[in-house]
Design a protein around this motif. Structure first.
Motif, PDB file in Angstrom:
ATOM      1  N   GLY A 166       0.823  -1.195   0.000  1.00 31.79           N
ATOM      2  CA  GLY A 166       0.000   0.000   0.000  1.00 31.79           C
ATOM      3  C   GLY A 166       0.853   1.239   0.000  1.00 31.79           C
ATOM      4  O   GLY A 166       2.058   1.179  -0.256  1.00 31.79           O
ATOM      5  N   SER A 167       0.215   2.355   0.299  1.00 32.67           N
ATOM      6  CA  SER A 167       0.894   3.648   0.320  1.00 32.67           C
ATOM      7  C   SER A 167       0.900   4.193   1.736  1.00 32.67           C
ATOM      8  O   SER A 167      -0.134   4.215   2.397  1.00 32.67           O
ATOM      9  N   VAL A 168       2.075   4.628   2.168  1.00 33.85           N
ATOM     10  CA  VAL A 168       2.217   5.228   3.491  1.00 33.85           C
ATOM     11  C   VAL A 168       3.148   6.423   3.391  1.00 33.85           C
ATOM     12  O   VAL A 168       3.872   6.587   2.396  1.00 33.85           O
TER      13      VAL A 168
ATOM     14  N   GLY B  77       8.731   0.215  -3.796  1.00 36.91           N
ATOM     15  CA  GLY B  77       9.040  -0.744  -4.844  1.00 36.91           C
ATOM     16  C   GLY B  77       8.050  -1.880  -4.860  1.00 36.91           C
ATOM     17  O   GLY B  77       7.126  -1.920  -4.054  1.00 36.91           O
ATOM     18  N   MET B  78       8.275  -2.803  -5.781  1.00 35.16           N
ATOM     19  CA  MET B  78       7.468  -4.014  -5.845  1.00 35.16           C
ATOM     20  C   MET B  78       8.161  -5.068  -4.998  1.00 35.16           C
ATOM     21  O   MET B  78       9.335  -5.383  -5.226  1.00 35.16           O
ATOM     22  N   TYR B  79       7.431  -5.579  -4.038  1.00 34.70           N
ATOM     23  CA  TYR B  79       7.969  -6.560  -3.108  1.00 34.70           C
ATOM     24  C   TYR B  79       7.476  -7.949  -3.501  1.00 34.70           C
ATOM     25  O   TYR B  79       6.270  -8.161  -3.673  1.00 34.70           O
ATOM     26  N   HIS B  80       8.424  -8.876  -3.601  1.00 33.40           N
ATOM     27  CA  HIS B  80       8.105 -10.259  -3.941  1.00 33.40           C
ATOM     28  C   HIS B  80       8.617 -11.184  -2.851  1.00 33.40           C
ATOM     29  O   HIS B  80       9.686 -10.949  -2.293  1.00 33.40           O
ATOM     30  N   CYS B  81       7.871 -12.257  -2.593  1.00 22.44           N
ATOM     31  CA  CYS B  81       8.433 -13.314  -1.779  1.00 22.44           C
ATOM     32  C   CYS B  81       8.820 -14.473  -2.693  1.00 22.44           C
ATOM     33  O   CYS B  81       8.249 -14.648  -3.775  1.00 22.44           O
ATOM     34  N   ALA B  82       9.807 -15.205  -2.244  1.00 24.90           N
ATOM     35  CA  ALA B  82      10.337 -16.311  -3.026  1.00 24.90           C
ATOM     36  C   ALA B  82      10.679 -17.447  -2.087  1.00 24.90           C
ATOM     37  O   ALA B  82      10.989 -17.216  -0.917  1.00 24.90           O
ATOM     38  N   ALA B  83      10.651 -18.663  -2.593  1.00 17.70           N
ATOM     39  CA  ALA B  83      10.930 -19.819  -1.736  1.00 17.70           C
ATOM     40  C   ALA B  83      11.671 -20.900  -2.495  1.00 17.70           C
ATOM     41  O   ALA B  83      11.553 -21.019  -3.714  1.00 17.70           O
ATOM     42  N   ARG B  84      12.438 -21.653  -1.733  1.00 17.51           N
ATOM     43  CA  ARG B  84      13.031 -22.888  -2.236  1.00 17.51           C
ATOM     44  C   ARG B  84      12.669 -23.974  -1.240  1.00 17.51           C
ATOM     45  O   ARG B  84      12.879 -23.822  -0.040  1.00 17.51           O
ATOM     46  N   TRP B  85      12.110 -25.047  -1.747  1.00 14.17           N
ATOM     47  CA  TRP B  85      11.576 -26.102  -0.906  1.00 14.17           C
ATOM     48  C   TRP B  85      12.547 -27.255  -0.742  1.00 14.17           C
ATOM     49  O   TRP B  85      13.309 -27.587  -1.642  1.00 14.17           O
ATOM     50  N   GLY B  86      12.510 -27.847   0.437  1.00 13.75           N
ATOM     51  CA  GLY B  86      13.293 -29.049   0.690  1.00 13.75           C
ATOM     52  C   GLY B  86      14.676 -28.812   1.247  1.00 13.75           C
ATOM     53  O   GLY B  86      15.360 -29.758   1.629  1.00 13.75           O
ATOM     54  N   VAL B  87      15.102 -27.556   1.315  1.00 16.05           N
ATOM     55  CA  VAL B  87      16.423 -27.220   1.828  1.00 16.05           C
ATOM     56  C   VAL B  87      16.337 -25.956   2.659  1.00 16.05           C
ATOM     57  O   VAL B  87      15.411 -25.150   2.498  1.00 16.05           O
TER      58      VAL B  87
ATOM     59  N   GLN C  16       2.848  -3.976  -4.234  1.00 17.38           N
ATOM     60  CA  GLN C  16       3.491  -2.677  -4.359  1.00 17.38           C
ATOM     61  C   GLN C  16       3.503  -1.941  -3.031  1.00 17.38           C
ATOM     62  O   GLN C  16       2.482  -1.883  -2.332  1.00 17.38           O
ATOM     63  N   VAL C  17       4.648  -1.367  -2.716  1.00 15.93           N
ATOM     64  CA  VAL C  17       4.800  -0.506  -1.543  1.00 15.93           C
ATOM     65  C   VAL C  17       5.251   0.867  -2.026  1.00 15.93           C
ATOM     66  O   VAL C  17       6.219   0.974  -2.778  1.00 15.93           O
ATOM     67  N   THR C  18       4.531   1.889  -1.594  1.00 17.06           N
ATOM     68  CA  THR C  18       4.884   3.250  -1.949  1.00 17.06           C
ATOM     69  C   THR C  18       4.991   4.080  -0.682  1.00 17.06           C
ATOM     70  O   THR C  18       4.038   4.138   0.101  1.00 17.06           O
ATOM     71  N   VAL C  19       6.145   4.686  -0.475  1.00 15.29           N
ATOM     72  CA  VAL C  19       6.374   5.524   0.694  1.00 15.29           C
ATOM     73  C   VAL C  19       6.600   6.944   0.207  1.00 15.29           C
ATOM     74  O   VAL C  19       7.549   7.216  -0.540  1.00 15.29           O
ATOM     75  N   SER C  20       5.747   7.837   0.617  1.00 18.53           N
ATOM     76  CA  SER C  20       5.843   9.224   0.173  1.00 18.53           C
ATOM     77  C   SER C  20       6.510  10.078   1.244  1.00 18.53           C
ATOM     78  O   SER C  20       6.376   9.819   2.441  1.00 18.53           O
ATOM     79  N   SER C  21       7.194  11.113   0.779  1.00 21.03           N
ATOM     80  CA  SER C  21       7.907  11.999   1.712  1.00 21.03           C
ATOM     81  C   SER C  21       7.016  13.125   2.190  1.00 21.03           C
ATOM     82  O   SER C  21       5.910  13.312   1.692  1.00 21.03           O
TER      83      SER C  21
END
Length: 126
Positions: A10-12, A91-101, A121-126
């Protein structure tokens, strides 16, 4: 392919807080290493934080003391609590994973992960 689902963007304003969530039913019963990444427009992707299924976490220096990564009580969601947000956190925030290790020679390398969410999406305004 297992789907990871991000939410919470979101936007903060500067100094504000957001909680991002990455949901997958595999988190609760599989060995894993997961991480949050972000990409600002025109910039390279950055690794933010990582968490393993055995509870080990690590952070990039630019978020230490401001962001906290954790797995929720049900185990199906990994949260990224973000405080004291700055415009450069946008910016655009992504999560990622690798399984089994859980081991990673360098957790910040995006190529290590083979499952990715669509991003929030994360938007931080000044």
């Amino acid at each position: 392919q297992v789907q990871l689902m991000e939410s919470g963007g979101g936007s903060v304003q500067t100094g504000g807080s957001l909680r991002l969530s990455c949901a997958s039913s595999r988190f609760s019963h599989r060995t894993f290493r997961m991480a949050w990444f972000r990409r600002a427009e025109g910039k390279e992707r950055e690794a933010i934080a990582t968490l393993t299924s055995d509870g080990r976490s690590a952070y990039s220096d630019f978020v230490k003391g401001r962001f906290v990564i954790s797995q929720d009580g049900d185990g199906n969601v990994v949260d990224l609590e973000m405080k004291s947000l700055k415009p450069e956190d946008s910016g655009m925030y992504h999560c990622a994973a690798r399984w089994g290790v859980t081991y990673a020679e360098d957790w910040s390398q995006s190529g290590y992960y083979n499952d990715w969410g669509q991003g929030t999406q994360v938007t931080v305004s000044s």
